[in-house]
Design a protein around this motif. Structure first.
Motif, PDB file in Angstrom:
ATOM      1  N   TYR A  54      -2.539   1.518   2.520  1.00  0.00           N
ATOM      2  CA  TYR A  54      -3.478   2.335   3.290  1.00  0.00           C
ATOM      3  C   TYR A  54      -3.374   2.071   4.785  1.00  0.00           C
ATOM      4  O   TYR A  54      -3.015   0.959   5.200  1.00  0.00           O
ATOM      5  N   HIS A  55      -3.812   3.069   5.566  1.00  0.00           N
ATOM      6  CA  HIS A  55      -4.084   2.859   6.982  1.00  0.00           C
ATOM      7  C   HIS A  55      -5.578   3.118   7.204  1.00  0.00           C
ATOM      8  O   HIS A  55      -6.101   4.149   6.768  1.00  0.00           O
ATOM      9  N   PHE A  56      -6.230   2.178   7.842  1.00  0.00           N
ATOM     10  CA  PHE A  56      -7.694   2.210   7.981  1.00  0.00           C
ATOM     11  C   PHE A  56      -8.071   2.650   9.396  1.00  0.00           C
ATOM     12  O   PHE A  56      -8.016   1.847  10.329  1.00  0.00           O
ATOM     13  N   ALA A  68      -0.818   5.063   3.603  1.00  0.00           N
ATOM     14  CA  ALA A  68       0.079   4.613   4.673  1.00  0.00           C
ATOM     15  C   ALA A  68       1.280   5.556   4.764  1.00  0.00           C
ATOM     16  O   ALA A  68       1.872   5.907   3.744  1.00  0.00           O
ATOM     17  N   THR A  69       1.578   5.970   5.996  1.00  0.00           N
ATOM     18  CA  THR A  69       2.729   6.869   6.155  1.00  0.00           C
ATOM     19  C   THR A  69       4.012   6.049   6.269  1.00  0.00           C
ATOM     20  O   THR A  69       4.022   4.965   6.863  1.00  0.00           O
ATOM     21  N   ASP A  70       5.089   6.543   5.723  1.00  0.00           N
ATOM     22  CA  ASP A  70       6.421   5.927   5.831  1.00  0.00           C
ATOM     23  C   ASP A  70       6.432   4.448   5.472  1.00  0.00           C
ATOM     24  O   ASP A  70       7.189   3.669   6.068  1.00  0.00           O
ATOM     25  N   ASN A  71       5.532   4.069   4.582  1.00  0.00           N
ATOM     26  CA  ASN A  71       5.547   2.677   4.136  1.00  0.00           C
ATOM     27  C   ASN A  71       5.344   1.668   5.275  1.00  0.00           C
ATOM     28  O   ASN A  71       5.817   0.531   5.224  1.00  0.00           O
ATOM     29  N   ASN A  72       4.636   2.096   6.326  1.00  0.00           N
ATOM     30  CA  ASN A  72       4.442   1.217   7.491  1.00  0.00           C
ATOM     31  C   ASN A  72       3.250   0.286   7.338  1.00  0.00           C
ATOM     32  O   ASN A  72       2.297   0.612   6.639  1.00  0.00           O
ATOM     33  N   LEU A  73       3.315  -0.833   8.044  1.00  0.00           N
ATOM     34  CA  LEU A  73       2.130  -1.690   8.163  1.00  0.00           C
ATOM     35  C   LEU A  73       1.099  -0.950   9.011  1.00  0.00           C
ATOM     36  O   LEU A  73       1.448  -0.087   9.821  1.00  0.00           O
ATOM     37  N   ASP A  74      -0.183  -1.330   8.868  1.00  0.00           N
ATOM     38  CA  ASP A  74      -1.243  -0.709   9.666  1.00  0.00           C
ATOM     39  C   ASP A  74      -1.367  -1.469  10.989  1.00  0.00           C
ATOM     40  O   ASP A  74      -2.277  -2.268  11.191  1.00  0.00           O
TER      41      ASP A  74
END
Ligand SMILES: Nc1ncnc2c1ncn2[C@@H]1O[C@H](COP(=O)(O)OP(=O)(O)OP(=O)(O)O)[C@@H](O)[C@H]1O
Ligand SMILES: O=P(O)(O)O[C@@H]1[C@H](O)[C@H](O)[C@@H](OP(=O)(O)O)[C@H](OP(=O)(O)O)[C@H]1O
Length: 282
Positions: free
Chosen positions: A222-224, A251-257
């Motif tokens: 997720y991205h918060f 989460a887009t493109d498997n990125n860290l938040d």
């Protein structure tokens, strides 16, 4: 229907068997003529969060439901930082059916809790948000959001002389500048006559913050956006919890938040500075 009176004298009806959550420090409040509502408490002490906004209400409910049923070991780690979820309830307000999330009260076992809501992120709108929302979010809390990656929508402390509760709201947070934040954190943790309470409180905050940090250093689920950390404590206990998941997206493109991590890392640095000073007696 029970009636509530706001600090400015506005009266409004709340569902029978509920009361206002007196310790609410951030978030939406009842505004006459607007579809917004304060946080409530039910008879069992659960917190009720109004979720009538389309998309956002559904998104936050879904987040809690996924967390409740997940067997993903990564997501399970998050559970201890998030309110317990007891489903939803529909209550009558002014003859309308209104939906609420039923959550555990994170500060229910604290005496005269000191509470601070810190909203995390340099960016507080999710990707793809409407232009007006982007502009509104970018123009707010710029003095702290831009340099630190977080902002302070509200907190409550107790006046050391009178013992009365003091609330600092959104206007206070919106006027804060980069260099004032450290002092606001210091004021927040300096509430009891013994410095050892401040030291233990900050240590406990840092312990929880570092656990949350290590989760964000690996999770790519997720991205918060616009989610908050809720800091609370009394003389004996201190907590950090995560709340407000209306703008949490996959989460887009498997990125860290990195947007969340940046703000979180800065909070950790600031509390570490406070702890170092407290331990040196400065
Ligand atoms: N489970 C809980 N236990 C205790 N207090 C809570 C809980 N959830 C929320 N609160 C209180 O209510 C406030 C608002 O919560 P929340 O951020 O979820 O609301 P919101 O209206 O979605 O906020 P925003 O305006 O930032 O979108 C928090 O700052 C906190 O004081
Ligand atoms: O801190 P402020 O200035 O009160 O700003 C509010 C904050 O960004 C909320 O997260 C947002 O609600 P949502 O999470 O529901 O978008 C609300 O939008 P709203 O005014 O449209 O309710 C904003 O007004």
């Amino acid at each position: 229907m029970a009636e509530c009176v706001m600090e400015d004298g506005t009266r409004f009806a709340i569902p029978q068997g509920t009361e206002l959550l007196a310790e609410q420090v951030g978030g939406h409040e009842f505004i006459a003529g607007k579809q917004t509502m304060s946080m409530l408490k039910d008879k069992d002490g659960h917190v009720l969060k109004y979720i009538n906004k389309p998309i956002l209400g559904e998104r936050e409910t879904k987040f809690y439901e996924v967390l409740q049923s997940t067997e993903d070991p990564e997501l399970l780690k998050l559970k201890k930082f998030v309110p317990q979820y007891f489903g939803t309830t529909t209550l009558k307000m002014s003859n309308q059916d209104v939906k609420f999330l039923i959550l555990s009260n994170l500060i229910g076992d604290l005496h005269e809790p000191r509470v601070m809501d810190i909203k995390i992120g340099y960016q507080t709108h999710e990707p793809g948000a409407p232009k007006e929302k982007v502009l509104a979010e970018e123009s707010k809390y710029a003095g702290t959001k831009k340099p630190w990656g977080f902002c302070i929508p509200g907190f409550q402390i107790y006046n050391k002389d009178t013992g009365k509760r003091e609330k600092y709201g959104k206007e206070f947070g919106k006027h804060l500048k980069k260099d004032s934040v450290l002092n606001v954190f210091k004021m927040f943790v300096d509430q009891y006559s013994s410095p050892s309470v401040s030291i233990e409180t900050v240590k406990s905050f840092l312990y929880s913050l570092k656990q949350i940090q290590s989760w964000f250093e690996t999770q790519r689920i997720y991205h918060f956006y616009s989610s908050s950390l809720l800091f609370s404590y009394d003389e004996h206990k201190a907590y950090v919890h995560m709340i407000d998941f209306a703008h949490v997206v996959p989460a887009t493109d498997n990125n860290l938040d990195s947007n969340y991590l940046g703000g979180l890392n800065n909070i950790i640095k600031l509390f570490q500075t406070i702890l170092d000073d407290l331990e040196q007696g400065t």
